[in-house]
Write a protein that holds these residues in place. Structure first.
Motif, PDB file in Angstrom:
ATOM      1  N   PRO A  19     -42.485  18.882  20.057  1.00 20.11           N
ATOM      2  CA  PRO A  19     -42.193  17.467  20.339  1.00 20.11           C
ATOM      3  C   PRO A  19     -42.727  16.521  19.261  1.00 20.11           C
ATOM      4  CG  PRO A  19     -42.925  18.551  22.325  1.00 20.11           C
ATOM      5  CD  PRO A  19     -43.149  19.526  21.183  1.00 20.11           C
ATOM      6  N   HIS A  20     -43.883  16.862  18.678  1.00 23.65           N
ATOM      7  CA  HIS A  20     -44.411  16.021  17.605  1.00 23.65           C
ATOM      8  C   HIS A  20     -43.440  15.984  16.431  1.00 23.65           C
ATOM      9  CE1 HIS A  20     -48.338  16.670  19.619  1.00 23.65           C
ATOM     10  NE2 HIS A  20     -48.537  15.432  19.215  1.00 23.65           N
ATOM     11  N   PHE A  22     -40.287  16.742  16.366  1.00 19.34           N
ATOM     12  CA  PHE A  22     -39.039  16.098  16.769  1.00 19.34           C
ATOM     13  C   PHE A  22     -39.222  14.587  16.860  1.00 19.34           C
ATOM     14  CE2 PHE A  22     -37.276  13.986  20.488  1.00 19.34           C
ATOM     15  CZ  PHE A  22     -35.965  13.855  20.080  1.00 19.34           C
ATOM     16  N   LEU A  23     -40.227  14.169  17.611  1.00 22.19           N
ATOM     17  CA  LEU A  23     -40.396  12.748  17.905  1.00 22.19           C
ATOM     18  C   LEU A  23     -40.572  11.914  16.641  1.00 22.19           C
ATOM     19  CD1 LEU A  23     -40.623  10.515  20.008  1.00 22.19           C
ATOM     20  CD2 LEU A  23     -43.084  10.942  20.067  1.00 22.19           C
ATOM     21  N   TYR A  26     -37.363  11.951  14.453  1.00 23.64           N
ATOM     22  CA  TYR A  26     -36.290  11.223  15.135  1.00 23.64           C
ATOM     23  C   TYR A  26     -36.547   9.716  15.077  1.00 23.64           C
ATOM     24  CZ  TYR A  26     -33.345   9.461  18.886  1.00 23.64           C
ATOM     25  OH  TYR A  26     -32.439   8.729  19.611  1.00 23.64           O
ATOM     26  N   ILE A  53     -34.493   7.440  24.177  1.00 21.94           N
ATOM     27  CA  ILE A  53     -34.617   8.895  24.304  1.00 21.94           C
ATOM     28  C   ILE A  53     -34.371   9.288  25.758  1.00 21.94           C
ATOM     29  CG2 ILE A  53     -36.181  10.879  24.137  1.00 21.94           C
ATOM     30  CD1 ILE A  53     -37.587   9.398  21.848  1.00 21.94           C
ATOM     31  N   MET A  57     -33.127  15.208  25.876  1.00 23.97           N
ATOM     32  CA  MET A  57     -33.388  15.413  24.464  1.00 23.97           C
ATOM     33  C   MET A  57     -34.675  16.227  24.227  1.00 23.97           C
ATOM     34  SD  MET A  57     -33.348  12.541  21.433  1.00 23.97           S
ATOM     35  CE  MET A  57     -31.889  11.740  22.076  1.00 23.97           C
ATOM     36  N   PRO A  58     -35.830  15.820  24.753  1.00 20.51           N
ATOM     37  CA  PRO A  58     -37.034  16.647  24.543  1.00 20.51           C
ATOM     38  C   PRO A  58     -36.943  18.005  25.252  1.00 20.51           C
ATOM     39  CG  PRO A  58     -37.567  14.646  25.781  1.00 20.51           C
ATOM     40  CD  PRO A  58     -36.144  14.541  25.363  1.00 20.51           C
ATOM     41  N   GLU A  59     -36.185  18.074  26.350  1.00 25.00           N
ATOM     42  CA  GLU A  59     -35.986  19.361  27.016  1.00 25.00           C
ATOM     43  C   GLU A  59     -35.286  20.331  26.073  1.00 25.00           C
ATOM     44  OE1 GLU A  59     -33.901  18.597  30.665  1.00 25.00           O
ATOM     45  OE2 GLU A  59     -35.575  17.462  31.497  1.00 25.00           O
ATOM     46  N   LYS A  60     -34.262  19.850  25.373  1.00 22.54           N
ATOM     47  CA  LYS A  60     -33.533  20.681  24.408  1.00 22.54           C
ATOM     48  C   LYS A  60     -34.445  21.100  23.255  1.00 22.54           C
ATOM     49  CE  LYS A  60     -29.316  21.057  25.917  1.00 22.54           C
ATOM     50  NZ  LYS A  60     -28.742  22.352  26.209  1.00 22.54           N
ATOM     51  N   VAL A  61     -35.318  20.191  22.825  1.00 25.69           N
ATOM     52  CA  VAL A  61     -36.257  20.507  21.745  1.00 25.69           C
ATOM     53  C   VAL A  61     -37.146  21.680  22.171  1.00 25.69           C
ATOM     54  CG1 VAL A  61     -38.286  19.650  20.477  1.00 25.69           C
ATOM     55  CG2 VAL A  61     -36.277  18.199  20.749  1.00 25.69           C
ATOM     56  N   MET A  62     -37.656  21.635  23.391  1.00 27.33           N
ATOM     57  CA  MET A  62     -38.530  22.704  23.864  1.00 27.33           C
ATOM     58  C   MET A  62     -37.757  24.008  24.065  1.00 27.33           C
ATOM     59  SD  MET A  62     -41.442  21.492  23.629  1.00 27.33           S
ATOM     60  CE  MET A  62     -42.307  22.888  24.312  1.00 27.33           C
TER      61      MET A  62
END
Length: 83
Positions: A19-20, A22-23, A26, A53, A57-62
């Motif tokens: 997440p770091h 990605f966030l 992004y 967001i 989106m963060p679910e897909k990242v994980m």
């Protein structure tokens, strides 16, 4: 604390999670796409980008991070068998 700062960021730090990565990437792409001119404009753009967001989106990242980890582990096992 950074790679180029006075204090080195520890390698493989548990603070550096998907997440770091990605966030920050992004947000940087969204916030600086229109080159904010003032601190207030920058803050407003950051708030707006964060609000945009969606939870998926963060679910897909994980999910992607988990897939990559499983692939890496499987690849490591295959390499060990070949030796």
């Amino acid at each position: 604390m950074s790679k180029r700062g006075d204090i080195d960021w520890p390698p493989r730090s548990p603070d550096l999670t998907p997440p770091h990565f990605f966030l920050w990437g992004y947000l940087k792409s969204k916030v600086y796409s229109s080159k904010p001119q003032t601190t207030e404009e920058l803050k407003a753009k950051i708030r707006s980008a964060i609000a945009a967001i969606v939870p998926e989106m963060p679910e897909k990242v994980m999910e992607n991070a988990a897939k990559r980890a499983h692939f890496a582990l499987a690849n490591k096992v295959i390499r060990k068998r070949r030796k």
